[in-house]
Design a protein around this motif. Structure first.
Motif, PDB file in Angstrom:
ATOM      1  N   MET A   1       0.852  -1.175   0.000  1.00 35.97           N
ATOM      2  CA  MET A   1       0.000   0.000   0.000  1.00 35.97           C
ATOM      3  C   MET A   1       0.899   1.239   0.000  1.00 35.97           C
ATOM      4  N   GLN A   2       0.671   2.110  -0.956  1.00 31.60           N
ATOM      5  CA  GLN A   2       1.503   3.297  -1.122  1.00 31.60           C
ATOM      6  C   GLN A   2       1.153   4.351  -0.072  1.00 31.60           C
ATOM      7  N   THR A   3       2.190   4.848   0.593  1.00 31.91           N
ATOM      8  CA  THR A   3       1.999   5.938   1.544  1.00 31.91           C
ATOM      9  C   THR A   3       2.897   7.099   1.130  1.00 31.91           C
ATOM     10  N   ILE A   4       2.461   8.295   1.522  1.00 33.19           N
ATOM     11  CA  ILE A   4       3.232   9.502   1.226  1.00 33.19           C
ATOM     12  C   ILE A   4       3.236  10.388   2.464  1.00 33.19           C
ATOM     13  N   ASP A   5       4.166  11.313   2.492  1.00 35.03           N
ATOM     14  CA  ASP A   5       4.127  12.382   3.489  1.00 35.03           C
ATOM     15  C   ASP A   5       3.236  13.446   2.861  1.00 35.03           C
ATOM     16  N   ILE A   6       1.974  13.486   3.260  1.00 36.61           N
ATOM     17  CA  ILE A   6       0.996  14.368   2.622  1.00 36.61           C
ATOM     18  C   ILE A   6       1.351  15.841   2.792  1.00 36.61           C
ATOM     19  N   PHE A   7       2.020  16.177   3.873  1.00 30.69           N
ATOM     20  CA  PHE A   7       2.414  17.572   4.100  1.00 30.69           C
ATOM     21  C   PHE A   7       3.469  18.009   3.073  1.00 30.69           C
ATOM     22  N   GLU A   8       4.476  17.166   2.851  1.00 31.98           N
ATOM     23  CA  GLU A   8       5.511  17.452   1.851  1.00 31.98           C
ATOM     24  C   GLU A   8       4.933  17.392   0.439  1.00 31.98           C
ATOM     25  N   PHE A   9       4.057  16.433   0.218  1.00 29.05           N
ATOM     26  CA  PHE A   9       3.392  16.291  -1.084  1.00 29.05           C
ATOM     27  C   PHE A   9       2.678  17.590  -1.457  1.00 29.05           C
ATOM     28  N   ALA A  10       1.937  18.148  -0.496  1.00 25.43           N
ATOM     29  CA  ALA A  10       1.207  19.403  -0.734  1.00 25.43           C
ATOM     30  C   ALA A  10       2.182  20.560  -0.922  1.00 25.43           C
ATOM     31  N   ARG A  11       3.146  20.671  -0.026  1.00 27.19           N
ATOM     32  CA  ARG A  11       4.092  21.791  -0.056  1.00 27.19           C
ATOM     33  C   ARG A  11       4.879  21.827  -1.360  1.00 27.19           C
ATOM     34  N   ARG A  12       5.310  20.670  -1.827  1.00 28.29           N
ATOM     35  CA  ARG A  12       6.137  20.598  -3.042  1.00 28.29           C
ATOM     36  C   ARG A  12       5.299  20.565  -4.334  1.00 28.29           C
ATOM     37  N   ARG A  13       3.985  20.600  -4.181  1.00 32.81           N
ATOM     38  CA  ARG A  13       3.075  20.594  -5.341  1.00 32.81           C
ATOM     39  C   ARG A  13       3.342  19.386  -6.254  1.00 32.81           C
ATOM     40  N   GLN A  14       3.491  18.250  -5.632  1.00 34.43           N
ATOM     41  CA  GLN A  14       3.755  17.025  -6.380  1.00 34.43           C
ATOM     42  C   GLN A  14       2.460  16.463  -6.968  1.00 34.43           C
ATOM     43  N   THR A  15       2.597  15.528  -7.899  1.00 35.27           N
ATOM     44  CA  THR A  15       1.443  14.832  -8.463  1.00 35.27           C
ATOM     45  C   THR A  15       1.709  13.338  -8.474  1.00 35.27           C
ATOM     46  N   LEU A  16       0.655  12.586  -8.325  1.00 35.82           N
ATOM     47  CA  LEU A  16       0.691  11.123  -8.400  1.00 35.82           C
ATOM     48  C   LEU A  16      -0.613  10.662  -9.037  1.00 35.82           C
ATOM     49  N   SER A  17      -0.569   9.503  -9.683  1.00 35.46           N
ATOM     50  CA  SER A  17      -1.800   8.924 -10.220  1.00 35.46           C
ATOM     51  C   SER A  17      -1.665   7.419 -10.249  1.00 35.46           C
ATOM     52  N   GLY A  18      -2.795   6.757 -10.402  1.00 31.19           N
ATOM     53  CA  GLY A  18      -2.771   5.306 -10.463  1.00 31.19           C
ATOM     54  C   GLY A  18      -4.163   4.730 -10.503  1.00 31.19           C
ATOM     55  N   THR A  19      -4.240   3.423 -10.315  1.00 36.32           N
ATOM     56  CA  THR A  19      -5.522   2.728 -10.244  1.00 36.32           C
ATOM     57  C   THR A  19      -5.486   1.776  -9.059  1.00 36.32           C
ATOM     58  N   ILE A  20      -6.654   1.552  -8.489  1.00 35.60           N
ATOM     59  CA  ILE A  20      -6.782   0.600  -7.391  1.00 35.60           C
ATOM     60  C   ILE A  20      -7.958  -0.297  -7.714  1.00 35.60           C
ATOM     61  N   SER A  21      -7.759  -1.582  -7.630  1.00 37.57           N
ATOM     62  CA  SER A  21      -8.818  -2.558  -7.882  1.00 37.57           C
ATOM     63  C   SER A  21      -9.871  -2.476  -6.779  1.00 37.57           C
ATOM     64  N   VAL A  22     -11.114  -2.579  -7.169  1.00 35.86           N
ATOM     65  CA  VAL A  22     -12.208  -2.573  -6.187  1.00 35.86           C
ATOM     66  C   VAL A  22     -12.027  -3.738  -5.208  1.00 35.86           C
ATOM     67  N   ALA A  23     -11.523  -4.855  -5.699  1.00 33.12           N
ATOM     68  CA  ALA A  23     -11.298  -6.023  -4.840  1.00 33.12           C
ATOM     69  C   ALA A  23     -10.311  -5.723  -3.716  1.00 33.12           C
ATOM     70  N   ASP A  24      -9.456  -4.703  -3.892  1.00 37.74           N
ATOM     71  CA  ASP A  24      -8.475  -4.328  -2.865  1.00 37.74           C
ATOM     72  C   ASP A  24      -9.009  -3.264  -1.909  1.00 37.74           C
ATOM     73  N   MET A  25     -10.303  -2.959  -2.001  1.00 33.57           N
ATOM     74  CA  MET A  25     -10.915  -1.953  -1.127  1.00 33.57           C
ATOM     75  C   MET A  25     -12.087  -2.594  -0.376  1.00 33.57           C
ATOM     76  N   PRO A  26     -11.810  -3.267   0.749  1.00 32.08           N
ATOM     77  CA  PRO A  26     -12.859  -4.014   1.449  1.00 32.08           C
ATOM     78  C   PRO A  26     -14.006  -3.155   1.979  1.00 32.08           C
ATOM     79  N   GLN A  27     -13.726  -1.941   2.434  1.00 32.76           N
ATOM     80  CA  GLN A  27     -14.817  -1.105   2.945  1.00 32.76           C
ATOM     81  C   GLN A  27     -15.742  -0.672   1.815  1.00 32.76           C
ATOM     82  N   LEU A  28     -15.194  -0.326   0.664  1.00 33.57           N
ATOM     83  CA  LEU A  28     -16.012   0.011  -0.504  1.00 33.57           C
ATOM     84  C   LEU A  28     -16.784  -1.213  -0.968  1.00 33.57           C
TER      85      LEU A  28
END
Length: 176
Positions: A1-28
């Motif tokens: 599972m990908q994690t980031i430092d959200i504070f640095e991500f926001a400050r540095r104006r970074q971008t990320l993208s991807g896809t997540i399978s519904v099967a990998d999201m048990p609450q959904l």
């Protein structure tokens, strides 16, 4: 599972993208008829807004929700595009005043190990409609409509068979 430092991500104006399978999201998946499909996501840091780190998350995909009438799968679009102010604690989130001018911003508690999958999953759940049903050809809809018509007819018959309480008063009237 990908994690980031959200504070640095926001400050540095970074971008990320991807896809997540519904099967990998048990609450959904708990809200769905099956676990087919995937959610595409795009996240970007926005620097600061109102003195706090900010990030945008856009998600889209198609899932299969259960029909409210027959419980069969109904293709359902998932879409959200939201801006988040990132805070360090729940107390800090609660202290942010509701600003009428900034209705498009949400608040989330961030960390230096912020789970993108959990963020995407939460937004996907929030974007689901309360109920879905087949537009046409649903046996459950037909059964529901027939039952509702029968109940309405029974109520109408009951109203017609009920004696009028004012009819007895008419008999008490004396010629005035």
């Amino acid at each position: 599972m990908q994690t980031i430092d959200i504070f640095e991500f926001a400050r540095r104006r970074q971008t990320l993208s991807g896809t997540i399978s519904v099967a990998d999201m048990p609450q959904l998946s708990a809200f769905l008829a099956d676990t087919t499909g995937e959610i595409r996501w795009f996240a970007e840091g926005l620097g600061e807004r109102r003195g706090r780190p900010a990030a945008r998350l856009e998600i889209e995909g198609e899932v299969a929700m259960p029909c409210a009438f027959c419980n069969g799968p109904v293709p359902t679009e998932v879409y959200s595009d939201a801006v988040f102010l990132v805070v360090k604690t729940e107390a800090e989130a609660d202290a942010i005043p509701v600003d009428e001018d900034e209705e498009d911003e949400e608040v989330t508690v961030g960390s230096n190990r912020f789970s993108i999958a959990a963020w995407v999953e939460e937004e996907a759940i929030l974007s689901l409609p309360a109920t879905t049903s087949h537009d046409e050809g649903c046996e459950g809809t037909e059964v529901f409509e027939e039952k509702r018509a029968e109940e309405e007819a029974a109520e109408e018959r009951a109203r017609e068979e009920r004696p009028n309480p004012f009819a007895a008063l008419a008999g008490l009237k004396t010629g005035r």
